[in-house]
Design a protein around this motif. Structure first.
Motif, PDB file in Angstrom:
ATOM      1  N   ALA A  15      63.334  42.585  96.020  1.00 45.33           N
ATOM      2  CA  ALA A  15      63.692  43.731  95.198  1.00 45.33           C
ATOM      3  C   ALA A  15      62.861  44.954  95.553  1.00 45.33           C
ATOM      4  O   ALA A  15      62.995  45.999  94.932  1.00 45.33           O
ATOM      5  N   GLY A  16      62.000  44.811  96.554  1.00 43.60           N
ATOM      6  CA  GLY A  16      61.174  45.943  96.942  1.00 43.60           C
ATOM      7  C   GLY A  16      60.011  46.109  95.972  1.00 43.60           C
ATOM      8  O   GLY A  16      60.032  45.604  94.867  1.00 43.60           O
ATOM      9  N   THR A  17      58.989  46.801  96.430  1.00 38.79           N
ATOM     10  CA  THR A  17      57.809  46.976  95.573  1.00 38.79           C
ATOM     11  C   THR A  17      57.330  48.412  95.614  1.00 38.79           C
ATOM     12  O   THR A  17      56.206  48.713  95.257  1.00 38.79           O
ATOM     13  N   HIS A  18      58.211  49.303  96.056  1.00 37.39           N
ATOM     14  CA  HIS A  18      57.767  50.692  96.238  1.00 37.39           C
ATOM     15  C   HIS A  18      57.593  51.423  94.919  1.00 37.39           C
ATOM     16  O   HIS A  18      56.777  52.315  94.804  1.00 37.39           O
ATOM     17  N   GLY A  19      58.376  51.049  93.939  1.00 34.76           N
ATOM     18  CA  GLY A  19      58.302  51.758  92.669  1.00 34.76           C
ATOM     19  C   GLY A  19      59.087  53.052  92.700  1.00 34.76           C
ATOM     20  O   GLY A  19      59.740  53.394  93.696  1.00 34.76           O
TER      21      GLY A  19
ATOM     22  N   GLU B  67      55.327  55.126  81.257  1.00 37.64           N
ATOM     23  CA  GLU B  67      54.102  55.355  82.020  1.00 37.64           C
ATOM     24  C   GLU B  67      53.985  54.435  83.235  1.00 37.64           C
ATOM     25  O   GLU B  67      53.074  54.606  84.050  1.00 37.64           O
ATOM     26  N   HIS B  68      54.888  53.494  83.350  1.00 38.25           N
ATOM     27  CA  HIS B  68      54.822  52.597  84.499  1.00 38.25           C
ATOM     28  C   HIS B  68      55.253  53.319  85.766  1.00 38.25           C
ATOM     29  O   HIS B  68      56.136  54.162  85.749  1.00 38.25           O
ATOM     30  N   ARG B  69      54.628  52.954  86.870  1.00 36.06           N
ATOM     31  CA  ARG B  69      55.003  53.535  88.163  1.00 36.06           C
ATOM     32  C   ARG B  69      56.336  52.960  88.643  1.00 36.06           C
ATOM     33  O   ARG B  69      57.017  53.561  89.460  1.00 36.06           O
ATOM     34  N   ASP B  70      56.644  51.763  88.165  1.00 32.84           N
ATOM     35  CA  ASP B  70      57.815  51.057  88.661  1.00 32.84           C
ATOM     36  C   ASP B  70      58.592  50.432  87.494  1.00 32.84           C
ATOM     37  O   ASP B  70      58.646  49.207  87.356  1.00 32.84           O
ATOM     38  N   PRO B  71      59.154  51.282  86.630  1.00 36.78           N
ATOM     39  CA  PRO B  71      59.798  50.770  85.407  1.00 36.78           C
ATOM     40  C   PRO B  71      60.798  49.640  85.636  1.00 36.78           C
ATOM     41  O   PRO B  71      60.795  48.662  84.884  1.00 36.78           O
ATOM     42  N   LEU B  72      61.614  49.751  86.674  1.00 40.04           N
ATOM     43  CA  LEU B  72      62.648  48.716  86.867  1.00 40.04           C
ATOM     44  C   LEU B  72      62.067  47.388  87.341  1.00 40.04           C
ATOM     45  O   LEU B  72      62.709  46.348  87.216  1.00 40.04           O
ATOM     46  N   HIS B  73      60.857  47.414  87.916  1.00 37.26           N
ATOM     47  CA  HIS B  73      60.206  46.152  88.272  1.00 37.26           C
ATOM     48  C   HIS B  73      59.499  45.550  87.068  1.00 37.26           C
ATOM     49  O   HIS B  73      59.214  44.365  87.040  1.00 37.26           O
ATOM     50  N   GLN B  74      59.184  46.392  86.092  1.00 38.00           N
ATOM     51  CA  GLN B  74      58.523  45.906  84.886  1.00 38.00           C
ATOM     52  C   GLN B  74      59.541  45.337  83.907  1.00 38.00           C
ATOM     53  O   GLN B  74      59.345  44.272  83.353  1.00 38.00           O
ATOM     54  N   VAL B  75      60.601  46.105  83.682  1.00 42.87           N
ATOM     55  CA  VAL B  75      61.575  45.723  82.660  1.00 42.87           C
ATOM     56  C   VAL B  75      62.989  45.838  83.210  1.00 42.87           C
ATOM     57  O   VAL B  75      63.344  46.846  83.821  1.00 42.87           O
ATOM     58  N   ALA B  98      69.345  51.327  92.213  1.00 42.29           N
ATOM     59  CA  ALA B  98      68.357  50.739  93.128  1.00 42.29           C
ATOM     60  C   ALA B  98      67.617  51.829  93.903  1.00 42.29           C
ATOM     61  O   ALA B  98      66.417  51.722  94.149  1.00 42.29           O
ATOM     62  N   ALA B  99      68.341  52.885  94.255  1.00 44.70           N
ATOM     63  CA  ALA B  99      67.749  53.949  95.076  1.00 44.70           C
ATOM     64  C   ALA B  99      66.533  54.583  94.403  1.00 44.70           C
ATOM     65  O   ALA B  99      65.565  54.938  95.078  1.00 44.70           O
ATOM     66  N   THR B 100      66.557  54.681  93.074  1.00 39.12           N
ATOM     67  CA  THR B 100      65.439  55.339  92.379  1.00 39.12           C
ATOM     68  C   THR B 100      64.114  54.650  92.693  1.00 39.12           C
ATOM     69  O   THR B 100      63.081  55.300  92.749  1.00 39.12           O
ATOM     70  N   HIS B 101      64.168  53.325  92.872  1.00 33.43           N
ATOM     71  CA  HIS B 101      62.945  52.566  93.124  1.00 33.43           C
ATOM     72  C   HIS B 101      62.861  52.095  94.581  1.00 33.43           C
ATOM     73  O   HIS B 101      62.080  51.205  94.903  1.00 33.43           O
ATOM     74  N   ASN B 102      63.671  52.673  95.430  1.00 31.62           N
ATOM     75  CA  ASN B 102      63.718  52.266  96.840  1.00 31.62           C
ATOM     76  C   ASN B 102      63.944  50.760  96.987  1.00 31.62           C
ATOM     77  O   ASN B 102      63.357  50.110  97.856  1.00 31.62           O
ATOM     78  N   ILE B 103      64.757  50.224  96.124  1.00 39.92           N
ATOM     79  CA  ILE B 103      65.128  48.811  96.222  1.00 39.92           C
ATOM     80  C   ILE B 103      66.209  48.710  97.303  1.00 39.92           C
ATOM     81  O   ILE B 103      67.183  49.463  97.268  1.00 39.92           O
ATOM     82  N   ALA B 140      72.438  44.801  86.740  1.00 40.63           N
ATOM     83  CA  ALA B 140      71.558  45.977  86.753  1.00 40.63           C
ATOM     84  C   ALA B 140      70.173  45.616  86.221  1.00 40.63           C
ATOM     85  O   ALA B 140      69.152  46.085  86.724  1.00 40.63           O
ATOM     86  N   ALA B 141      70.150  44.748  85.206  1.00 47.01           N
ATOM     87  CA  ALA B 141      68.862  44.358  84.618  1.00 47.01           C
ATOM     88  C   ALA B 141      68.029  43.539  85.601  1.00 47.01           C
ATOM     89  O   ALA B 141      66.808  43.631  85.615  1.00 47.01           O
ATOM     90  N   LEU B 142      68.720  42.759  86.448  1.00 47.82           N
ATOM     91  CA  LEU B 142      68.008  41.885  87.381  1.00 47.82           C
ATOM     92  C   LEU B 142      67.571  42.600  88.660  1.00 47.82           C
ATOM     93  O   LEU B 142      66.769  42.089  89.436  1.00 47.82           O
ATOM     94  N   LEU B 143      68.127  43.793  88.867  1.00 48.62           N
ATOM     95  CA  LEU B 143      67.964  44.534  90.121  1.00 48.62           C
ATOM     96  C   LEU B 143      66.512  44.595  90.599  1.00 48.62           C
ATOM     97  O   LEU B 143      66.223  44.327  91.758  1.00 48.62           O
ATOM     98  N   GLY B 144      65.612  44.940  89.713  1.00 45.83           N
ATOM     99  CA  GLY B 144      64.213  45.120  90.116  1.00 45.83           C
ATOM    100  C   GLY B 144      63.404  43.847  90.052  1.00 45.83           C
ATOM    101  O   GLY B 144      62.190  43.905  90.161  1.00 45.83           O
ATOM    102  N   ASP B 145      64.064  42.706  89.881  1.00 47.25           N
ATOM    103  CA  ASP B 145      63.371  41.431  89.699  1.00 47.25           C
ATOM    104  C   ASP B 145      62.225  41.616  88.704  1.00 47.25           C
ATOM    105  O   ASP B 145      61.062  41.401  89.013  1.00 47.25           O
ATOM    106  N   PRO B 146      62.567  42.043  87.488  1.00 44.53           N
ATOM    107  CA  PRO B 146      61.547  42.516  86.549  1.00 44.53           C
ATOM    108  C   PRO B 146      60.716  41.402  85.929  1.00 44.53           C
ATOM    109  O   PRO B 146      61.154  40.255  85.848  1.00 44.53           O
TER     110      PRO B 146
END
Lengths: 302, 313
Positions: A15-19, B67-75, B98-103, B140-146
């Protein structure tokens, strides 16, 4: 549809880790912009229409100037024998009536601002309408980067489309005007300036449209306000000029479309603001709607 | 990990969430149960910052969501299956998020396959059925492997196969150590999925406990007894603290005595018993028991409930 498979273990790397990054948000907004077929069709239509109106204007202005040269008047009155004019005299006479040659590349701009301004309203109001905004704001919870990215996409698209349309109109107008003995070239005063500034005006209208869509969260409402601002207000304030008293005569030139339109012209006009003043006024109008839009977007629940 | 402290949301004079404090822990499925309008969706929207709390705070993995740097990876959040532009394809919708977080786009294809959307990914999301919309929301919720998953009524509109899939998915993710926060108004669904339950009614937390405790808590286990001599057995067993109901002939429902003592008594008195079944309290019963008090104490606010928090806005 078969979904009985147990999900394969997903690793963070997949899923990438760039944030979150602004570049990413910008790319996201670009993907959204280009992935609606209606948007692409609308832009194509706008381009054709703007160039078409420009070509029509070239032909119309050519005939007016030719008619001035032969009769001394754009609308020859029967019985009065008019004197003939030289080309330069005719052009000057036409310009005095607001019919200039250098403005031809931007002649179709009214159509451009109508379509691109409405498109800008839709760009964000449709997100509110469909619920997409909640996905957008979940991915970009600080919200303003998403607004800024939308603004950049709109400004670039509006500017490039208008610039290319103005260049094409310019090229088409050369043979048309040549037919009337008028020389159209980059050397003509105001041509290059006008070609490069037309996009600035349209991009500004797009920013106003985006802000109206953000404030009203409603496509129809936003477009109605935009049309009122750019098409009804200038007409209404022109009628105000009929009211006795000097004050009312000057109101018209301060409305966004007239100030913005003046920004594209060159040279001094009596009893009229200068082009750079028009530009500053237009900028002020942009800020008047953009600042409340940004504050609202940041603070209101979505 | 989700931590809410005195979290409240008012819409003008109406209270949607009335100062709730709770913690959703990783490694288990936490159910968020309550009737429509109880404040579930509003609470979840506040977690991801879509709604601004009127009071209190809520953090995810130690920070405010924004405040998270990577919201979609968090939640990963499914709050509303309709949070999609109707004219855009499912694939492009996911690609833009996905593009917002470079996924990478490969992850987009992965979640499309996982949620069974491969056949319709290139079609406009506006034409999706409720169930497919729900799958797209889950994708969409799973996209960032949160690390934390928030799902508001995820099984709404899903077919039985989809319901089973969601159930297995959330259990699997919780097993991986992730935080799973799942809302529903379907108590049977919760009973099968959740390890821990937070009950909410009228914007207040009514219970916050492991699901087993809620099922046991305060509710006596009953035993169903079938016997040809129902009235005689009832007489023999009757006493203080024992209540006996008889809903059909030859059948007794007894609470206050366990199955062993009933069997012993029947044996001593030579009464034939052909069924002896302890009945687990259902989550429905537990839920109504718990909410009953809430309703009684605040019945004058009833008009308030009907019109509170626009659920699923």
């Amino acid at each position: 549809m078969s979904t009985t498979t147990v999900p394969s273990p997903s690793h963070a790397s997949a899923a990438g880790t760039h944030g979150l990054s602004f570049g990413g948000v910008l790319r996201s907004e670009w993907i959204k912009f280009r992935s609606l077929r209606s948007t692409k069709l609308l832009l194509l239509f706008t381009f054709v229409a703007v160039v078409g109106v420009g070509a029509l204007a070239a032909w119309l202005r050519g005939t007016i100037i030719q008619s001035l040269m032969t009769t001394g008047s754009a609308r020859p009155e029967g019985g009065v024998h008019a004197t003939t004019m030289t080309l330069a005299q005719a052009e000057a006479a036409a310009q005095a009536q607001g019919i200039n040659i250098y403005g031809i590349p931007n002649a179709g701009l009214q159509l451009g601002i109508l379509v691109l301004g409405s498109l800008a309203v839709l760009l964000i109001a449709s997100e509110f309408g469909t619920g997409m905004i909640r996905s957008t704001m979940t991915a970009v919870p600080r919200r303003l980067p998403a607004f800024a990215a939308k603004a950049i996409v709109l400004v670039v698209v509006s500017y490039v489309l208008t610039l290319v349309a103005a260049l094409v109109t310019f090229l088409i107008s050369i043979p048309i005007l040549h037919h009337y003995g008028i020389d159209m070239s980059f050397g003509r005063d105001g041509v290059v300036y006008g070609i490069f500034m037309g996009g600035v005006y349209v991009a500004g209208v797009a920013l106003i449209g985006l802000s109206l869509g953000t404030l009203l969260r409603n496509s129809a409402g936003g477009i109605i306000v935009l049309v009122a601002l750019f098409f009804v207000l200038p007409f209404g304030t022109q009628l105000l000029g009929l009211v006795p008293g000097d004050f009312w005569k000057y109101v018209n030139q301060y409305v966004p479309s007239v100030a913005g339109g003046r920004m594209l012209e060159v040279g001094h006009k009596d009893a009229f603001i200068d082009p750079h003043v028009g530009g500053l006024l237009f900028l002020a109008w942009i800020l008047v709607v953009t600042i409340p839009a940004v504050i609202t977007l940041k603070t209101r629940d979505v | 990990m989700i931590e809410a402290v005195n979290l409240a949301k008012h819409y003008g004079p109406k209270t949607a969430v009335a100062g709730v404090t709770f913690t959703v822990k990783p490694g288990q499925v936490t159910g968020f149960l309550g009737p429509n309008g109880a404040g579930k969706s509003t609470t979840m929207r506040m977690v991801v910052g879509l709604d601004r709390p009127s009071a209190g705070t809520v953090t995810v993995n130690g920070k405010h969501y924004a405040e998270h740097r990577d919201p979609l990876h968090q939640v990963g959040a499914l709050l509303d299956a309709k949070a999609v532009h109707t004219s855009r394809s499912a694939y492009n919708h996911l690609l833009s998020m996905a593009a917002t977080h470079n996924i990478p786009a490969s992850r987009v294809n992965e979640v499309i396959d996982m949620t069974g959307l491969a056949q319709v990914a290139k079609k406009k999301a506006g034409g999706f059925s409720l169930g497919m919309g729900q799958r797209l929301g889950i994708a969409a919720a799973l996209l960032g492997d949160p690390q934390t998953l928030i799902l508001d009524e995820p099984v709404n509109g899903l077919d039985p196969e989809g319901v089973l899939w969601v159930r297995n998915l959330v259990k699997y993710l919780a097993g991986e150590g992730k935080t799973v926060f799942l809302s529903s108004h379907l108590m049977s669904e919760m009973a099968q999925t959740a390890d821990h339950l937070i009950l909410i009614g009228r914007g207040k937390i009514i219970a916050d406990a492991p699901i087993a405790d809620i099922l046991d808590g305060g509710h006596q286990t009953r035993v169903r007894v079938r016997t040809p001599e129902a009235s005689r057995l009832a007489e023999l067993l009757g006493g203080t603290g024992v209540s006996i109901d008889s809903s059909e002939s030859e059948t007794l429902e007894i609470s206050g005595l366990d199955a062993r003592r009933i069997a012993q008594s029947a044996l001593d008195n030579r009464v034939l018993v052909y069924e002896l079944t302890p009945i687990m309290a259902s989550l429905e019963e537990a839920y109504f028991d718990l909410t009953k008090d809430e309703v009684e104490y605040h019945s004058h606010e009833l008009s308030d409930v009907a019109s509170s928090a626009p659920e699923g806005r």
